[in-house]
Design a protein around this motif. Structure first.
Motif, PDB file in Angstrom:
ATOM      1  N   ASN A 197      12.207  59.258  36.657  1.00  0.00           N
ATOM      2  CA  ASN A 197      11.437  58.117  36.118  1.00  0.00           C
ATOM      3  C   ASN A 197      11.995  57.698  34.699  1.00  0.00           C
ATOM      4  OD1 ASN A 197       9.129  56.277  36.536  1.00  0.00           O
ATOM      5  ND2 ASN A 197       7.914  57.301  34.756  1.00  0.00           N
ATOM      6  N   SER A 198      13.371  57.432  34.709  1.00  0.00           N
ATOM      7  CA  SER A 198      14.033  56.607  33.477  1.00  0.00           C
ATOM      8  C   SER A 198      14.622  55.694  34.048  1.00  0.00           C
ATOM      9  CB  SER A 198      14.581  57.629  32.519  1.00  0.00           C
ATOM     10  OG  SER A 198      15.418  56.705  31.755  1.00  0.00           O
ATOM     11  N   VAL A 199      14.517  54.493  33.469  1.00  0.00           N
ATOM     12  CA  VAL A 199      15.351  53.268  33.855  1.00  0.00           C
ATOM     13  C   VAL A 199      16.873  53.634  33.579  1.00  0.00           C
ATOM     14  CG1 VAL A 199      16.321  51.115  33.125  1.00  0.00           C
ATOM     15  CG2 VAL A 199      13.593  51.451  33.094  1.00  0.00           C
ATOM     16  N   SER A 200      17.155  54.865  32.844  1.00  0.00           N
ATOM     17  CA  SER A 200      18.664  55.229  32.986  1.00  0.00           C
ATOM     18  C   SER A 200      18.979  55.917  34.147  1.00  0.00           C
ATOM     19  CB  SER A 200      18.725  56.246  31.723  1.00  0.00           C
ATOM     20  OG  SER A 200      18.408  55.708  30.436  1.00  0.00           O
ATOM     21  N   PHE A 201      18.012  56.309  34.974  1.00  0.00           N
ATOM     22  CA  PHE A 201      18.386  56.939  36.335  1.00  0.00           C
ATOM     23  C   PHE A 201      18.500  55.881  37.591  1.00  0.00           C
ATOM     24  CE2 PHE A 201      15.849  60.538  34.340  1.00  0.00           C
ATOM     25  CZ  PHE A 201      16.445  60.885  33.380  1.00  0.00           C
ATOM     26  N   LEU A 202      18.307  54.635  37.016  1.00  0.00           N
ATOM     27  CA  LEU A 202      17.962  53.743  38.359  1.00  0.00           C
ATOM     28  C   LEU A 202      19.294  53.176  38.769  1.00  0.00           C
ATOM     29  CD1 LEU A 202      15.501  52.339  39.574  1.00  0.00           C
ATOM     30  CD2 LEU A 202      15.853  50.534  38.005  1.00  0.00           C
ATOM     31  N   THR A 203      19.912  53.930  39.565  1.00  0.00           N
ATOM     32  CA  THR A 203      21.336  53.871  40.246  1.00  0.00           C
ATOM     33  C   THR A 203      21.350  53.589  41.552  1.00  0.00           C
ATOM     34  OG1 THR A 203      21.779  56.151  40.089  1.00  0.00           O
ATOM     35  CG2 THR A 203      22.302  55.086  38.380  1.00  0.00           C
ATOM     36  N   GLU A 204      20.196  54.203  42.259  1.00  0.00           N
ATOM     37  CA  GLU A 204      20.244  54.399  43.958  1.00  0.00           C
ATOM     38  C   GLU A 204      19.353  53.043  44.230  1.00  0.00           C
ATOM     39  OE1 GLU A 204      21.901  56.263  46.014  1.00  0.00           O
ATOM     40  OE2 GLU A 204      22.910  56.860  44.137  1.00  0.00           O
ATOM     41  N   PRO A 205      19.911  52.397  45.248  1.00  0.00           N
ATOM     42  CA  PRO A 205      19.120  51.637  46.039  1.00  0.00           C
ATOM     43  C   PRO A 205      17.836  52.151  46.459  1.00  0.00           C
ATOM     44  CG  PRO A 205      21.369  51.017  46.681  1.00  0.00           C
ATOM     45  CD  PRO A 205      21.216  52.457  45.962  1.00  0.00           C
ATOM     46  N   GLY A 206      16.814  51.199  46.621  1.00  0.00           N
ATOM     47  CA  GLY A 206      15.596  51.643  47.011  1.00  0.00           C
ATOM     48  C   GLY A 206      14.468  52.586  46.289  1.00  0.00           C
ATOM     49  N   THR A 207      14.878  52.923  45.003  1.00  0.00           N
ATOM     50  CA  THR A 207      14.375  53.541  43.796  1.00  0.00           C
ATOM     51  C   THR A 207      13.499  52.584  42.878  1.00  0.00           C
ATOM     52  OG1 THR A 207      16.093  54.153  42.636  1.00  0.00           O
ATOM     53  CG2 THR A 207      15.806  55.447  44.373  1.00  0.00           C
ATOM     54  N   PHE A 208      12.503  53.320  42.230  1.00  0.00           N
ATOM     55  CA  PHE A 208      11.903  52.550  41.129  1.00  0.00           C
ATOM     56  C   PHE A 208      11.598  53.492  39.905  1.00  0.00           C
ATOM     57  CE2 PHE A 208       7.993  54.873  42.678  1.00  0.00           C
ATOM     58  CZ  PHE A 208       7.377  54.878  41.421  1.00  0.00           C
ATOM     59  N   VAL A 209      11.220  52.744  38.942  1.00  0.00           N
ATOM     60  CA  VAL A 209      10.835  53.579  37.656  1.00  0.00           C
ATOM     61  C   VAL A 209       9.566  52.596  37.046  1.00  0.00           C
ATOM     62  CG1 VAL A 209      11.379  53.848  35.209  1.00  0.00           C
ATOM     63  CG2 VAL A 209      12.989  54.454  37.042  1.00  0.00           C
ATOM     64  N   LEU A 210       8.492  53.471  36.570  1.00  0.00           N
ATOM     65  CA  LEU A 210       7.525  52.879  35.808  1.00  0.00           C
ATOM     66  C   LEU A 210       7.776  53.047  34.320  1.00  0.00           C
ATOM     67  CD1 LEU A 210       4.782  51.521  35.324  1.00  0.00           C
ATOM     68  CD2 LEU A 210       3.735  53.516  35.447  1.00  0.00           C
ATOM     69  N   ASP A 211       8.135  52.036  33.658  1.00  0.00           N
ATOM     70  CA  ASP A 211       8.509  52.121  32.121  1.00  0.00           C
ATOM     71  C   ASP A 211       7.223  51.991  31.301  1.00  0.00           C
ATOM     72  OD1 ASP A 211       9.492  51.551  29.606  1.00  0.00           O
ATOM     73  OD2 ASP A 211      11.185  50.714  30.152  1.00  0.00           O
ATOM     74  N   ARG A 212       6.863  52.969  30.658  1.00  0.00           N
ATOM     75  CA  ARG A 212       5.466  52.921  29.685  1.00  0.00           C
ATOM     76  C   ARG A 212       5.824  52.663  28.305  1.00  0.00           C
ATOM     77  NH1 ARG A 212       4.943  57.660  32.863  1.00  0.00           N
ATOM     78  NH2 ARG A 212       3.459  57.570  34.440  1.00  0.00           N
ATOM     79  N   ARG A 213       6.978  52.173  27.648  1.00  0.00           N
ATOM     80  CA  ARG A 213       7.314  52.230  26.251  1.00  0.00           C
ATOM     81  C   ARG A 213       6.596  51.372  25.430  1.00  0.00           C
ATOM     82  NH1 ARG A 213      13.758  50.936  27.166  1.00  0.00           N
ATOM     83  NH2 ARG A 213      12.983  50.312  28.697  1.00  0.00           N
ATOM     84  N   THR A 214       5.938  50.330  26.291  1.00  0.00           N
ATOM     85  CA  THR A 214       5.072  49.386  25.361  1.00  0.00           C
ATOM     86  C   THR A 214       3.578  49.554  25.907  1.00  0.00           C
ATOM     87  OG1 THR A 214       6.602  47.579  25.217  1.00  0.00           O
ATOM     88  CG2 THR A 214       4.722  46.921  24.799  1.00  0.00           C
ATOM     89  N   PRO A 215       2.682  50.302  25.132  1.00  0.00           N
ATOM     90  CA  PRO A 215       1.333  50.324  25.643  1.00  0.00           C
ATOM     91  C   PRO A 215       0.575  49.117  26.097  1.00  0.00           C
ATOM     92  CG  PRO A 215       1.700  51.639  23.736  1.00  0.00           C
ATOM     93  CD  PRO A 215       2.921  50.848  23.790  1.00  0.00           C
TER      94      PRO A 215
END
Length: 624
Positions: free
Chosen positions: A243-261
């Motif tokens: 769960n980091s955008v930095s890991f978003l390399t594989e097709p079919g995967t997702f991330v929830l970014d909570r940086r801005t409340p």
């Protein structure tokens, strides 16, 4: 007296809640239908059937069935919620959803990915065109040479300093115990040009360091990587980070970014051919789809759910400061007293929580009587699927398909007379790998029969004894491809005292258990003081070891009779005093299926196991 015809109500997505709920003028929502049900239950003269027309019903709140509010059947009649046309070729497809359709996708900050703002949404799952999209991950969880500290980890790699949104990252620790897997979030990442310090959230990491302490000795388990004869350290380093955008390399995967409340962002890297304007993307919002509740004096009773699909519910507690510190089966530690348990005459020990918590179910009943779940589908769920707890009796889970669930398929904790029959259960424990497919804990007169269970990361069926446990029957199930991730379990696993005699103990009969995958497992596993158990006429094939006879505390009054397996169990020639072995057959590993089919008794077991045989009637008491 003539049988009364069922009273009928109707619900359809194109209906109106102000309408009377007839076939031509249906209600639009389940709550409207429920209000009509409650107005009628006290004077029922026949079953009351609520028919749901085809479509997806997105719930704004859990569908609560409350005995005190009038949701039970009365006067010997049932309240039934069903898909329209149930049991006929014209049965309509109905989905009860706790999710939210995510829209507003556009090209994202990561090349090739989409993103959508989702407000304050918290989710650990995302479903794209009906498929569970995994969270983006990195393996190994921490690069470089890693050292564990009191607050986290230090590595000589500087790569983690570039990870985006570090406080949303979660570390995964399989094999913290061989049968267990933990999850814990990152609190902070700092460093310089020579090293990186990763601090994990508290109190989770401190609790994890206190809980996951064990000493193995002698022939105790090995990890997949190396022998650990002394101190077990399952927290030495995480196997993966999620769960980091930095890991978003594989097709079919997702991330929830909570940086801005309040302005969370979902990122999704599509599979080839997926189009954001055409894809159906759903995130769970609710943590409960159905909550059925009563009390011992006034249980929820005589309610049936059938022909429905339950989907898109989640569970977000592991995201918090307590993490997810799994212990065993569906239990986890969330603070409180810990107890050190000595094993093998002081040569080994475990640390266990004295009051563990239970992983919840997305469809859950407490104090229920004659509640039936028939021919439903439970899928795309973020906790366990079905749970029954508290005082109750004569509930039934029959003919359901349960798949793609983060935790267990079914948990029965206490109660009497539950039937779990002819269900297809697979792809269980998708997120919480220590979850068994079925868990029966300290319950009475439970029948688990003619189910097919496969593709499970831990054990297929777990039966935990206790002071109330008696007359559990595990009959003619087909169980295969279990233990695909963790170890020290089996296709069927039992521990603790199961009754007071062979007559009221647990009977395991006629099951076919094959392909128990990872090292250090027992196809049919009686463990940790199992007592008053009859294991009769089962088939075990392609496991690490078919059964185990010497455990700590020792087995008491456990009988293995008329079974077939493909290996000679250790110490079978000189079994411990608490074990009876009689008339068991060892068939050759090569050609096992042919040899089994040629044996009339073996062929009969093979033919009867699984979902093809009608549900059982009463079974005679086992005899040794």
């Amino acid at each position: 007296m003539l049988n009364e015809q069922p009273d009928q109500l109707y619900v359809a997505p194109w209906g109106h809640d102000s309408w009377p709920g007839t076939l031509d003028q249906p209600f639009a929502t389940l709550p409207a239908a429920q209000r009509a049900v409650r107005a009628r239950t006290a004077s029922l003269h026949a079953d009351l059937v609520v028919n749901l027309r085809t479509g997806t019903y997105f719930l704004a709140a859990p569908f609560a069935l409350d005995a005190d509010a009038g949701d039970s059947g009365e006067n010997g009649h049932q309240v039934v919620y069903q898909a329209y046309g149930y049991g006929t070729p014209r049965q309509e497809e109905v989905v009860v959803s706790g999710g939210r359709v995510i829209t507003g996708w556009h090209p994202g900050e990561v090349d090739g990915a989409w993103q959508a703002e989702v407000g304050s949404l918290e989710t650990r799952q995302l479903y794209v065109n009906g498929r569970r999209a995994p969270r983006a991950s990195l393996s190994p969880g921490i690069p470089g040479n890693v050292t564990k500290t009191e607050t986290g980890y230090v590595t000589d790699s500087t790569d983690p300093q570039s990870w985006q949104d570090p406080t949303s990252i979660e570390f995964v620790f399989p094999w913290v115990y061989p049968w267990s897997e933990a999850r814990c979030r990152v609190a902070e990442i700092t460093g310089d040009t020579r090293s990186t310090t990763i601090t994990l959230v508290q109190p989770a990491f401190t609790w994890a360091r206190e809980l996951y302490t064990a000493t193995w000795a002698g022939d105790e388990p090995e990890s997949p990587e190396s022998r650990r004869d002394t101190q077990w350290d399952g927290l030495a380093r995480p196997s993966s980070a999620e769960n980091s955008v930095s890991f978003l390399t594989e097709p079919g995967t997702f991330v929830l970014d909570r940086r801005t409340p309040g302005r969370h962002v979902l990122h999704y890297r599509p599979l080839p051919g997926e189009n954001p304007d055409e894809a159906e993307i759903i995130a769970p919002v609710l943590e409960k789809l159905v909550v059925g509740q009563g009390t011992e004096g006034n249980p929820l009773h005589d309610v049936t759910l059938r022909g429905l699909t339950f989907s898109h519910a989640g569970w977000t507690e592991p995201d918090g400061p307590h993490g997810f510190l799994h212990f065993f089966a569906n239990t986890y530690y969330s603070g409180g007293e810990l107890q050190k348990v000595e094993l093998a005459e002081g040569k080994a020990h475990l640390t266990i929580p004295t009051e563990p918590r239970f992983l919840p179910a997305n469809v859950e009943f407490t104090a229920a009587v004659r509640v039936s779940l028939h021919d439903n589908r439970f899928t795309r769920l973020g906790a366990g699927a079905i749970g029954f707890a508290g005082p109750g009796h004569d509930n039934a889970i029959v003919g359901n398909q349960i798949e793609d669930v983060s935790g267990s398929a079914v948990t029965v904790a206490s109660g009497t007379g539950t039937r779990i029959q002819q269900n297809l259960i697979h792809r269980i424990g998708r997120e919480y790998h220590g979850s068994p497919a079925l868990w029966v804990m300290d319950a009475r007169e439970v029948t688990v029969a003619h189910n097919e269970i496969h593709d499970v990361p831990y054990s297929g069926i777990v039966v935990t004894g206790g002071s109330q446990a008696a007359r559990v029957q595990i009959i003619e199930n087909l169980i295969h491809h279990t233990m695909t991730v963790l170890a020290d379990g089996g296709g069927i696993y039992l521990n603790g005292r199961q009754g007071t005699s062979y007559a009221d103990g647990t009977l395991v009969r006629g099951n076919v258990i094959r392909d128990t995958v990872t090292p250090y497992n027992f196809g049919l596993y009686t463990d940790y003081g199992a007592a008053w158990v009859t294991v009769q006429g089962n088939v075990v094939h392609r496991s690490d070891t078919p059964i185990v006879l010497r455990v700590t505390p020792p087995l008491e009054n456990v009988a293995f009779l008329d079974n077939f397996w493909d290996d000679h169990p250790a110490e079978a020639d000189t079994p411990p005093s608490g074990v009876t072995l009689a008339r068991n057959k060892v068939l050759p590993k090569n050609g096992f299926e042919e040899a089994l089919a040629a044996d009339p008794a073996g062929a009969a077991i093979l033919a009867s196991a699984g979902r093809g045989t009608p549900p059982l009637g009463p079974s005679p008491s086992p005899a040794v």
